[in-house]
Design a protein around this motif. Structure first.
Motif, mmCIF file in Angstrom:
data_model
loop_
_atom_site.group_PDB
_atom_site.id
_atom_site.type_symbol
_atom_site.label_atom_id
_atom_site.label_comp_id
_atom_site.label_asym_id
_atom_site.label_seq_id
_atom_site.Cartn_x
_atom_site.Cartn_y
_atom_site.Cartn_z
ATOM 1 N N LEU A 37 -24.883 -25.289 -0.761
ATOM 2 C CA LEU A 37 -22.577 -24.647 0.225
ATOM 3 C C LEU A 37 -22.349 -25.804 0.862
ATOM 4 N N TYR A 38 -23.365 -25.656 1.730
ATOM 5 C CA TYR A 38 -23.268 -26.276 3.250
ATOM 6 C C TYR A 38 -23.083 -27.713 3.237
ATOM 7 N N GLN A 39 -23.697 -28.434 2.440
ATOM 8 C CA GLN A 39 -23.992 -30.169 1.960
ATOM 9 C C GLN A 39 -22.376 -30.499 1.575
ATOM 10 N N THR A 40 -21.874 -29.346 0.828
ATOM 11 C CA THR A 40 -20.277 -29.119 0.007
ATOM 12 C C THR A 40 -19.536 -29.485 0.961
ATOM 13 N N GLU A 41 -19.870 -28.655 2.188
ATOM 14 C CA GLU A 41 -18.384 -28.916 3.151
ATOM 15 C C GLU A 41 -18.776 -29.291 4.283
ATOM 16 N N LEU A 42 -19.953 -30.323 4.695
ATOM 17 C CA LEU A 42 -20.012 -30.927 5.254
ATOM 18 C C LEU A 42 -19.475 -32.209 4.981
ATOM 19 N N ARG A 43 -19.773 -32.948 3.307
ATOM 20 C CA ARG A 43 -19.325 -33.590 2.522
ATOM 21 C C ARG A 43 -17.668 -33.711 3.242
ATOM 22 N N TRP A 44 -17.195 -32.597 2.224
ATOM 23 C CA TRP A 44 -15.612 -32.590 3.056
ATOM 24 C C TRP A 44 -15.280 -32.961 3.848
ATOM 25 N N GLN A 45 -16.109 -32.595 4.878
ATOM 26 C CA GLN A 45 -15.800 -32.704 6.469
ATOM 27 C C GLN A 45 -15.532 -34.280 6.624
ATOM 28 N N ASP A 46 -16.686 -35.020 6.212
ATOM 29 C CA ASP A 46 -17.323 -36.443 6.561
ATOM 30 C C ASP A 46 -15.994 -36.741 5.988
ATOM 31 N N LEU A 47 -15.197 -36.294 4.542
ATOM 32 C CA LEU A 47 -13.674 -37.137 3.942
ATOM 33 C C LEU A 47 -12.913 -37.430 4.758
ATOM 34 N N GLY A 48 -12.792 -36.189 5.324
ATOM 35 C CA GLY A 48 -11.694 -35.857 6.593
ATOM 36 C C GLY A 48 -10.555 -35.292 6.095
ATOM 37 N N SER A 49 -10.469 -34.895 4.278
ATOM 38 C CA SER A 49 -9.395 -34.463 3.131
ATOM 39 C C SER A 49 -8.798 -33.845 4.270
ATOM 40 N N SER A 50 -8.778 -32.889 5.090
ATOM 41 C CA SER A 50 -8.236 -32.137 5.955
ATOM 42 C C SER A 50 -8.430 -31.249 6.881
ATOM 43 N N GLN A 51 -7.679 -32.637 7.727
ATOM 44 C CA GLN A 51 -8.339 -31.823 9.444
ATOM 45 C C GLN A 51 -7.496 -30.730 9.564
ATOM 46 N N SER A 52 -6.439 -30.272 9.131
ATOM 47 C CA SER A 52 -6.385 -29.099 9.436
ATOM 48 C C SER A 52 -7.090 -27.564 9.017
ATOM 49 N N ALA A 53 -7.802 -27.813 7.620
ATOM 50 C CA ALA A 53 -8.169 -27.297 6.854
ATOM 51 C C ALA A 53 -9.559 -27.136 8.046
ATOM 52 N N MET A 54 -10.020 -28.218 8.234
ATOM 53 C CA MET A 54 -11.878 -28.132 8.936
ATOM 54 C C MET A 54 -11.556 -27.763 10.481
ATOM 55 N N SER A 55 -10.279 -27.390 11.237
ATOM 56 C CA SER A 55 -10.546 -27.048 11.999
ATOM 57 C C SER A 55 -10.789 -25.442 12.171
ATOM 58 N N VAL A 56 -10.564 -24.146 11.271
ATOM 59 C CA VAL A 56 -11.319 -23.249 10.899
ATOM 60 C C VAL A 56 -12.077 -23.037 10.079
ATOM 61 N N ASN A 57 -12.609 -21.925 10.584
ATOM 62 C CA ASN A 57 -14.065 -21.039 9.911
ATOM 63 C C ASN A 57 -14.286 -21.189 8.160
ATOM 64 N N GLU A 58 -14.287 -21.589 7.870
ATOM 65 C CA GLU A 58 -14.146 -21.352 6.145
ATOM 66 C C GLU A 58 -15.908 -20.223 5.701
ATOM 67 N N SER A 59 -14.978 -19.840 4.545
ATOM 68 C CA SER A 59 -15.904 -19.393 3.938
ATOM 69 C C SER A 59 -16.511 -18.756 2.127
ATOM 70 N N ARG A 60 -16.956 -18.743 1.763
ATOM 71 C CA ARG A 60 -17.706 -19.143 1.059
ATOM 72 C C ARG A 60 -18.136 -17.882 0.162
#
Length: 385
Positions: A95-118
């Motif tokens: 799950l953590y690697q998935t979030e790292l992947r999205w962060q690296d993609l930069g697919s949503s700068q606004s989304a990555m500025s807040v804490n996300e839950s799984r």
């Protein structure tokens, strides 16, 4: 899924099905899942495990925030799921690697500025994992774990293999299902390659059709002075498609057989028909670079429609209305899930003349073109041995 050379044909089928249902290539990611609540989301191809990819060997630990937790002070290792036996550290790491992947993609700068839950489940308990943003694999704490029923909250962190649990309970034989022994060797640093997906190795592209066969078939279709192809037969007064024989049949068979893939090279060929539709031929757009490609039509009704009217973009489903018609560079792609099989078990594939004048999408597997940019040149009937 796991990419391997002997699974390449299955991969091509999966890619086309994914594209059919989502309108995306599997290499394309959606926005971050937090911005698509109640909708499907995708990381893209890099989320798929390939040769060379390994989940980093790490330990995830939790720390109580209240005495009501039941665990003593200090950090405790995640243990195996008491129902499935799945190693919880590996599950959280994925799950953590998935979030790292999205962060690296930069697919949503606004989304990555807040804490996300799984939301995850371990045995009879359900938890909400909240990763602190932006993600930092070397931080002293990576987030929180909250029991969705009791609301008990714990801190969680990520450490190297060998980090020991401080809890004496975890050392009692039989107290928990068997988990990987992370106590040896001595504590190791956190793996440097936090973004493990960067180690992915793309599978080799499918084999290209032999150039000499491709060239010879193109010559059979190239008309001089805007007329009809030289291979067409004249003076037919019936509705039956002309059957192909001799050198032309040999070339068509070779072009299909050599791109079916290693596991399906042994085929029996049935009737090969040449499509001679003068109206559709004259509508075909000339002046671009032309290539022979494959198309599977899935049903008899679709095949009859193509024979009568050619490829009508207005009837396409994949990619949206009026998007384009899809063609494969190699036969194995179309054969994998799109070849029409008749009542006598003969599989049908079109070999088509496709121009590059109006390309909607193209990659190493397929090409999508606009109206009048493709002509159905031959129908090949065959069976796998």
């Amino acid at each position: 899924g796991v990419y391997a050379s002997d699974m390449l044909e299955a991969v091509h089928v999966m890619e086309k099905r994914y594209l059919e249902y989502t309108g995306l290539e599997i290499t394309q990611a959606t926005e971050h899942w937090s911005k698509r609540r109640g909708q499907w989301s995708s990381l893209g191809k890099q989320a798929i495990q390939m040769p060379g990819y390994e989940i980093p060997q790490v330990v995830w630990q939790f720390q109580r925030t209240t005495a009501a937790d039941g665990y003593g002070p200090g950090w405790h290792n995640f243990r195996s799921d008491p129902v499935t036996g799945v190693d919880s550290s590996s599950m959280v790491e994925r799950l953590y690697q998935t979030e790292l992947r999205w962060q690296d993609l930069g697919s949503s700068q606004s989304a990555m500025s807040v804490n996300e839950s799984r939301d995850v489940r371990s045995g009879k308990f359900a938890y909400r994992l909240t990763f602190l943003q932006p993600l930092n694999p070397t931080a002293t704490m990576q987030g929180h774990q909250t029991n969705t029923k009791t609301k008990v909250k714990r801190n969680v962190r990520r450490l190297g293999v060998g980090t020991k649990c401080v809890c004496s309970m975890c050392k009692q034989p039989g107290a928990f299902p068997q988990a990987p022994d992370w106590s040896q060797p001595a504590q190791q640093p956190i793996p440097a390659a936090a973004n493990a997906w960067k180690n992915f190795q793309e599978p080799p592209p499918p084999s290209s059709p032999p150039a000499e066969v491709h060239h010879a078939l193109l010559q059979l279709l190239r008309a001089s002075g805007g007329g009809l192809p030289p291979c067409w037969t004249r003076g037919r007064d019936d509705d039956e498609l002309p059957q192909v024989h001799g050198k032309e049949a040999e070339l068509v068979q070779a072009y299909l057989q050599q791109t079916l893939g290693h596991s399906k090279k042994r085929v029996v060929f049935g009737r090969i028909s040449r499509v001679q539709n003068e109206k559709v031929w004259k509508e075909f757009r000339t002046g671009g670079v032309e290539k022979l490609m494959f198309h599977g039509c899935k049903s008899s009704a679709n095949e009859l429609s193509i024979l009568a009217e050619g490829f009508q973009v207005g009837r396409c489903v994949s990619g949206g209305s009026n998007y384009g018609t899809w063609f494969a560079h190699v036969a194995s792609y179309s054969d994998g899930g799109y070849a029409f099989t008749d009542s006598n078990s003969w599989r049908h594939l079109f070999i088509c003349l496709v121009t590059n004048l109006d390309i909607k999408k193209e990659n190493e597997v397929m090409r999508v073109v606009g109206q009048s940019c493709a002509y159905p040149a031959w129908i090949v009937r065959y069976k796998h041995c």
